[in-house]
Write a protein that holds these residues in place. Structure first.
Motif, mmCIF file in Angstrom:
data_model
loop_
_atom_site.group_PDB
_atom_site.id
_atom_site.type_symbol
_atom_site.label_atom_id
_atom_site.label_comp_id
_atom_site.label_asym_id
_atom_site.label_seq_id
_atom_site.Cartn_x
_atom_site.Cartn_y
_atom_site.Cartn_z
ATOM 1 N N ARG A 188 52.594 49.966 21.162
ATOM 2 C CA ARG A 188 52.475 51.425 21.298
ATOM 3 C C ARG A 188 51.167 51.792 21.993
ATOM 4 O O ARG A 188 51.144 52.620 22.911
ATOM 5 C CB ARG A 188 52.560 52.086 19.913
ATOM 6 C CG ARG A 188 52.261 53.566 19.879
ATOM 7 C CD ARG A 188 53.483 54.413 20.171
ATOM 8 N NE ARG A 188 53.192 55.830 20.212
ATOM 9 C CZ ARG A 188 53.439 56.678 19.231
ATOM 10 N NH1 ARG A 188 53.995 56.261 18.109
ATOM 11 N NH2 ARG A 188 53.146 57.948 19.366
ATOM 12 N N VAL A 240 51.173 51.111 25.755
ATOM 13 C CA VAL A 240 51.831 52.177 26.523
ATOM 14 C C VAL A 240 50.917 53.400 26.604
ATOM 15 O O VAL A 240 50.710 53.973 27.676
ATOM 16 C CB VAL A 240 53.188 52.554 25.882
ATOM 17 C CG1 VAL A 240 53.761 53.804 26.523
ATOM 18 C CG2 VAL A 240 54.161 51.391 26.004
ATOM 19 N N GLU A 241 50.354 53.810 25.481
ATOM 20 C CA GLU A 241 49.502 54.998 25.450
ATOM 21 C C GLU A 241 48.203 54.776 26.227
ATOM 22 O O GLU A 241 47.676 55.702 26.834
ATOM 23 C CB GLU A 241 49.185 55.402 24.002
ATOM 24 C CG GLU A 241 50.405 55.758 23.172
ATOM 25 C CD GLU A 241 51.176 56.968 23.664
ATOM 26 O OE1 GLU A 241 50.624 57.784 24.425
ATOM 27 O OE2 GLU A 241 52.359 57.090 23.281
ATOM 28 N N ALA A 293 47.725 53.256 28.945
ATOM 29 C CA ALA A 293 47.931 53.453 30.381
ATOM 30 C C ALA A 293 47.765 54.916 30.777
ATOM 31 O O ALA A 293 47.504 55.223 31.934
ATOM 32 C CB ALA A 293 49.317 52.958 30.781
ATOM 33 N N LYS A 294 47.878 55.807 29.826
ATOM 34 C CA LYS A 294 47.794 57.243 30.083
ATOM 35 C C LYS A 294 46.380 57.799 29.911
ATOM 36 O O LYS A 294 46.129 58.945 30.241
ATOM 37 C CB LYS A 294 48.729 57.996 29.128
ATOM 38 C CG LYS A 294 50.176 57.581 29.237
ATOM 39 C CD LYS A 294 50.997 58.256 28.153
ATOM 40 C CE LYS A 294 52.409 57.729 28.107
ATOM 41 N NZ LYS A 294 53.147 58.252 26.948
ATOM 42 N N VAL A 295 45.477 57.023 29.363
ATOM 43 C CA VAL A 295 44.133 57.509 29.039
ATOM 44 C C VAL A 295 43.147 57.132 30.139
ATOM 45 O O VAL A 295 42.982 55.955 30.449
ATOM 46 C CB VAL A 295 43.646 56.939 27.684
ATOM 47 C CG1 VAL A 295 42.258 57.440 27.353
ATOM 48 C CG2 VAL A 295 44.625 57.279 26.572
ATOM 49 N N GLU A 296 42.518 58.147 30.720
ATOM 50 C CA GLU A 296 41.494 57.898 31.730
ATOM 51 C C GLU A 296 40.123 57.872 31.070
ATOM 52 O O GLU A 296 39.900 58.539 30.067
ATOM 53 C CB GLU A 296 41.534 58.997 32.790
ATOM 54 C CG GLU A 296 42.794 58.975 33.628
ATOM 55 C CD GLU A 296 42.779 60.035 34.713
ATOM 56 O OE1 GLU A 296 41.691 60.450 35.142
ATOM 57 O OE2 GLU A 296 43.878 60.453 35.126
ATOM 58 N N ASN A 327 47.548 46.701 29.421
ATOM 59 C CA ASN A 327 46.706 47.894 29.520
ATOM 60 C C ASN A 327 45.582 47.943 28.497
ATOM 61 O O ASN A 327 44.912 48.966 28.381
ATOM 62 C CB ASN A 327 47.581 49.151 29.380
ATOM 63 C CG ASN A 327 48.636 49.218 30.454
ATOM 64 O OD1 ASN A 327 48.387 48.871 31.601
ATOM 65 N ND2 ASN A 327 49.825 49.638 30.086
ATOM 66 N N LEU A 333 45.731 59.808 18.893
ATOM 67 C CA LEU A 333 45.872 60.193 20.303
ATOM 68 C C LEU A 333 45.182 61.517 20.591
ATOM 69 O O LEU A 333 44.586 61.702 21.657
ATOM 70 C CB LEU A 333 47.341 60.231 20.701
ATOM 71 C CG LEU A 333 48.031 58.857 20.657
ATOM 72 C CD1 LEU A 333 49.530 59.001 20.855
ATOM 73 C CD2 LEU A 333 47.424 57.904 21.676
ATOM 74 N N LYS A 391 42.009 62.030 23.283
ATOM 75 C CA LYS A 391 41.906 63.091 24.293
ATOM 76 C C LYS A 391 40.597 63.851 24.151
ATOM 77 O O LYS A 391 39.926 64.139 25.138
ATOM 78 C CB LYS A 391 43.099 64.043 24.179
ATOM 79 C CG LYS A 391 44.386 63.428 24.662
ATOM 80 C CD LYS A 391 45.559 64.365 24.499
ATOM 81 C CE LYS A 391 46.854 63.660 24.878
ATOM 82 N NZ LYS A 391 48.028 64.430 24.543
#
Length: 180
Positions: free
Chosen positions: A66, A69-70, A72-75, A101, A162, A166
């Motif tokens: 999990r 996958v997550e 990969a979305k976090v810069e 990732n 999550l 952010k």
């Protein structure tokens, strides 16, 4: 002493308890290629530290997949999964599961991470491995979020973690981040 549960049975957690607002200790864990990974402290980007007892369990494997996958979305953040698994086993898990990732780090040598972050299981059948936990560090190395799961066999609160990720990756600029 902090506690958690393993299948409903109370388990003590040893080590130095760290909390939100504390500067995260700097420790080294062993990567799957036997190099060292430094985690904690100020690194100029957010850090997501996912702590699991062993990647060789269904819950830990699901959690790692999990976060892969997550992640990969976090810069502007790094993700490291820490366990007591041997680096070779961690590498095999990543290859088999397509984990690309995030980094994996073993605390098997000296249990420095588990002791520094207060996640070492002190007793019970899993004594000597880590509790299930998540630490989110902001770019300055302060702990912005901490969850030590109340039940080792259950996955963490992904929504809260999550959301904290952010928040930790939002650039804080002038006025202490309170600019309009």
């Amino acid at each position: 002493m902090a506690t958690t549960n393993l299948k409903g049975n109370l388990v003590n957690i040893a080590g130095n308890e760290v909390n939100v607002g504390d500067l995260a200790p700097i420790v080294k864990v062993v990567a799957k290629d036997l190099s060292e990974i430094e985690i904690g402290g100020a690194q100029g980007k957010a850090q997501i530290i996912v702590v699991v007892p062993s990647l060789d369990t269904p819950v830990c494997a699901a959690e790692t997949r999990r976060f892969n996958v997550e992640a990969a979305k976090v810069e502007n953040a790094s993700v490291t999964v820490v366990s007591m698994d041997l680096p070779f086993a961690m590498g095999r898990f990543c290859t088999t599961e397509g984990i690309e990732n995030l980094a994996v780090g073993s605390d098997f040598r000296n249990k420095d991470f588990a002791n520094a972050y207060g996640v070492l299981l002190a007793d019970g059948p899993l004594a000597g491995v880590t509790a299930r936990a998540i630490f989110i560090l902001d770019a300055s190395g302060k702990i912005a979020y901490k969850e030590i799961c109340s039940e080792i066999t259950e996955e963490p609160n992904y929504d809260a973690a999550l959301a904290a990720i952010k928040e930790a990756t939002v650039a804080k600029s002038c006025c202490g981040g309170s600019c309009s």
